[in-house]
Enzyme design. Structure first.
Site, short mmCIF file in Angstrom:
data_model
loop_
_atom_site.label_atom_id
_atom_site.label_comp_id
_atom_site.label_asym_id
_atom_site.label_seq_id
_atom_site.Cartn_x
_atom_site.Cartn_y
_atom_site.Cartn_z
N TYR A 39 0.84 -1.20 0.00
CA TYR A 39 0.00 0.00 0.00
C TYR A 39 0.87 1.25 0.00
O TYR A 39 0.60 2.22 -0.70
CB TYR A 39 -0.94 0.00 1.21
N SER A 121 -4.27 13.60 6.04
CA SER A 121 -5.21 13.11 5.04
C SER A 121 -6.63 13.05 5.58
O SER A 121 -6.85 12.74 6.76
CB SER A 121 -4.78 11.71 4.58
N GLN A 142 -5.92 17.94 4.46
CA GLN A 142 -6.17 17.58 3.06
C GLN A 142 -7.60 17.12 2.91
O GLN A 142 -8.07 16.26 3.66
CB GLN A 142 -5.19 16.49 2.62
N TYR A 144 -10.83 15.57 0.78
CA TYR A 144 -11.62 14.92 -0.25
C TYR A 144 -13.08 15.25 0.04
O TYR A 144 -13.45 15.56 1.18
CB TYR A 144 -11.45 13.40 -0.21
N THR A 170 -7.29 18.07 -2.97
CA THR A 170 -6.73 17.16 -3.97
C THR A 170 -7.69 17.05 -5.15
O THR A 170 -8.87 16.73 -4.97
CB THR A 170 -6.47 15.78 -3.36
N ARG A 179 -4.56 0.00 -8.60
CA ARG A 179 -3.37 -0.41 -7.86
C ARG A 179 -3.35 -1.93 -7.77
O ARG A 179 -3.99 -2.53 -6.90
CB ARG A 179 -3.36 0.26 -6.49
N LYS A 268 -3.72 20.49 -4.82
CA LYS A 268 -2.75 19.41 -5.03
C LYS A 268 -3.21 18.51 -6.16
O LYS A 268 -4.37 18.09 -6.20
CB LYS A 268 -2.60 18.59 -3.74
N HIS A 292 0.16 12.22 -7.57
CA HIS A 292 -0.29 11.32 -6.50
C HIS A 292 0.73 10.21 -6.29
O HIS A 292 0.37 9.07 -5.95
CB HIS A 292 -1.66 10.72 -6.84
N ASP A 323 5.66 17.43 -5.33
CA ASP A 323 5.43 16.16 -4.64
C ASP A 323 5.76 15.03 -5.61
O ASP A 323 5.41 15.09 -6.78
CB ASP A 323 3.96 16.07 -4.21
N ILE A 326 10.70 12.14 -3.94
CA ILE A 326 11.72 12.66 -3.02
C ILE A 326 12.26 11.52 -2.16
O ILE A 326 11.53 10.94 -1.36
CB ILE A 326 11.15 13.78 -2.12
N ARG A 347 6.05 8.91 0.77
CA ARG A 347 6.66 7.59 1.00
C ARG A 347 7.90 7.68 1.89
O ARG A 347 8.13 6.80 2.71
CB ARG A 347 7.03 6.95 -0.34
#
Length: 408
Positions: A39, A121, A142, A144, A170, A179, A268, A292, A323, A326, A347
């Site tokens: 994930y 998030s 953030q 949604y 976002t 995924r 974003k 993303h 983003d 990195i 990450r």
């Protein structure tokens, strides 16, 4: 025993052998069930964009200025009028409680100790009020539109009351990306009600008893505490994928979101100069060049490559963040040279969270900070605000961003 295990994890991420983000990634892979690690680690479809985000940094090379003494490099930067100790913001990472108990609070606490911002998030297992209590540094929420407009308005009001200083909207998630690792790992089956369908996938949890004990001690599979459906309560984990398809953010939505929030908005998911200019038109104070992390539409351009185009298209009208990809402090330097005010990383710290909780996040930040200082010294550059394109070479065909100082 549980406290002892936490202590052992903290010691492991502080080990001299943990010298870069990849070491934290390997540690997270050892400690987490495959479905949780994938994930964090995985992307959409063939994961071409996921890989390209990192490879793009390899294509940019440095032009150091030698025989220059830089005894102390200044990493401080101002983002949305707030001072950060370095140009790094911990990006919103959903379901962080799967990686470590009270994961969002742990990450916010590490950001607080480091003097940087943390973005929470919508898909958080921790209440935003509890996350706010974990940090005195800038916190961003953030957003949604999961759960509908009333649900979003409630979250906005809660975030304002809790002291969050910016709202990150976002715009690149009209549906969840494909995924494939999640499908192969049986995420849908494990979240479903059919016991027999779960059985082929349960073993990946049982072979990680340390993680399983921590997960169960933290309450098991969480609800999304900041998506409170009127008359129903917090949204169940299993309901999110379907809910995303009913929560598309449009440019017209930004108008009522802006009115409800009343503070700075960060957009974003910007990929093009056209969308960057639209972000300016709707009153955004900052935008994030982001795909993303390669988790939505595969085969889009890596963010570093489109950063110069976006930065040039908006000039000084908004602050531009980057983003994606990195992994080292030198990556941060390259992004700043190409027009970013700061970067967001997801990450990089999520690996640390999975490897060792708050101590792992702190180690990830420490690694990036040390990399950043060393790179500036080797470049002969005294501060992050002095960086511009004269310090790098970019491949032919990349846009050239104007040189401009970034005022702190």
């Amino acid at each position: 025993m549980f406290r002892s295990a936490q202590h052992d994890m903290s010691r492991s991420v502080a080990s001299p052998r943990v010298i870069n983000i990849e070491d934290l990634r390997r540690a997270a892979k050892r400690r987490l069930p495959q479905l949780v690690f994938d994930y964090i680690d995985g992307g959409a479809e063939d994961e071409r964009t996921l890989r390209a985000n990192c490879r793009a940094f390899e294509d940019v090379t440095f032009r150091p200025r030698c025989a220059i003494e830089t005894p102390a490099c200044d990493l401080r930067v101002s983002v949305l009028g707030q001072s950060l100790s370095m140009p790094l913001i911990l990006a919103p990472v959903g379901s962080s409680r799967l990686m470590y108990p009270r994961g969002e609070e742990a990450a916010a606490g590490a950001a607080d100790a480091a003097g940087i911002a943390y973005a929470l998030s919508t898909l958080s297992g921790c209440r935003l009020e509890d996350v706010a209590a974990a940090s005195k540094q800038p916190l961003w929420y953030q957003l949604y539109l999961i759960g509908g407009r009333d649900c979003a308005l409630s979250a906005i009001e809660r975030a304002k009351a809790a002291g969050f200083s910016a709202l990150v909207v976002t715009i690149d998630t009209p549906v969840a990306g494909m995924r494939e690792r999640d499908i192969r790992n049986g995420v849908k089956e494990l979240l479903g009600d059919n016991f027999l369908s779960k059985l082929p996938f349960v073993s990946q949890l049982l072979i990680k008893p340390g993680w399983l004990a921590r997960f169960l001690s933290d309450g098991g599979l969480m609800k999304f505490e900041n998506v409170v459906i009127p008359g129903k309560g917090p949204m169940l984990y299993a309901d999110v994928t379907a809910a995303l398809e009913d929560s598309v953010v449009t440019w017209s939505d930004l108008e009522w979101i802006q009115r409800a929030w009343g503070g700075p908005i960060v957009i974003k998911g910007v990929h093009t100069s056209d969308d960057a200019r639209r972000a300016v038109d709707v009153g955004a104070k900052a935008l994030v060049v982001s795909n993303h992390g390669g988790r939505q539409l595969d085969n889009v351009a890596p963010t570093l490559r489109i950063l110069p185009e976006v930065a040039a298209s908006v000039g000084d009208h908004v602050e531009v963040l980057l983003d994606g990809g990195i992994r080292r402090g030198s990556d941060i330097v390259k992004a700043l040279c190409l027009g970013a005010r700061a970067v967001m990383a997801g990450r990089a710290y999520a690996y640390g969270l999975g490897a060792g909780g708050g101590a792992g996040v702190a180690r990830a930040i420490e690694i990036l900070r040390a990399d950043l200082i060393r790179t500036l010294k080797l470049l002969g550059c005294p501060s992050v605000t002095a960086l511009d394109q004269s310090y790098i070479d970019v491949p032919a065909g990349w846009s050239v961003v104007r040189s401009a100082s970034r005022s702190c």
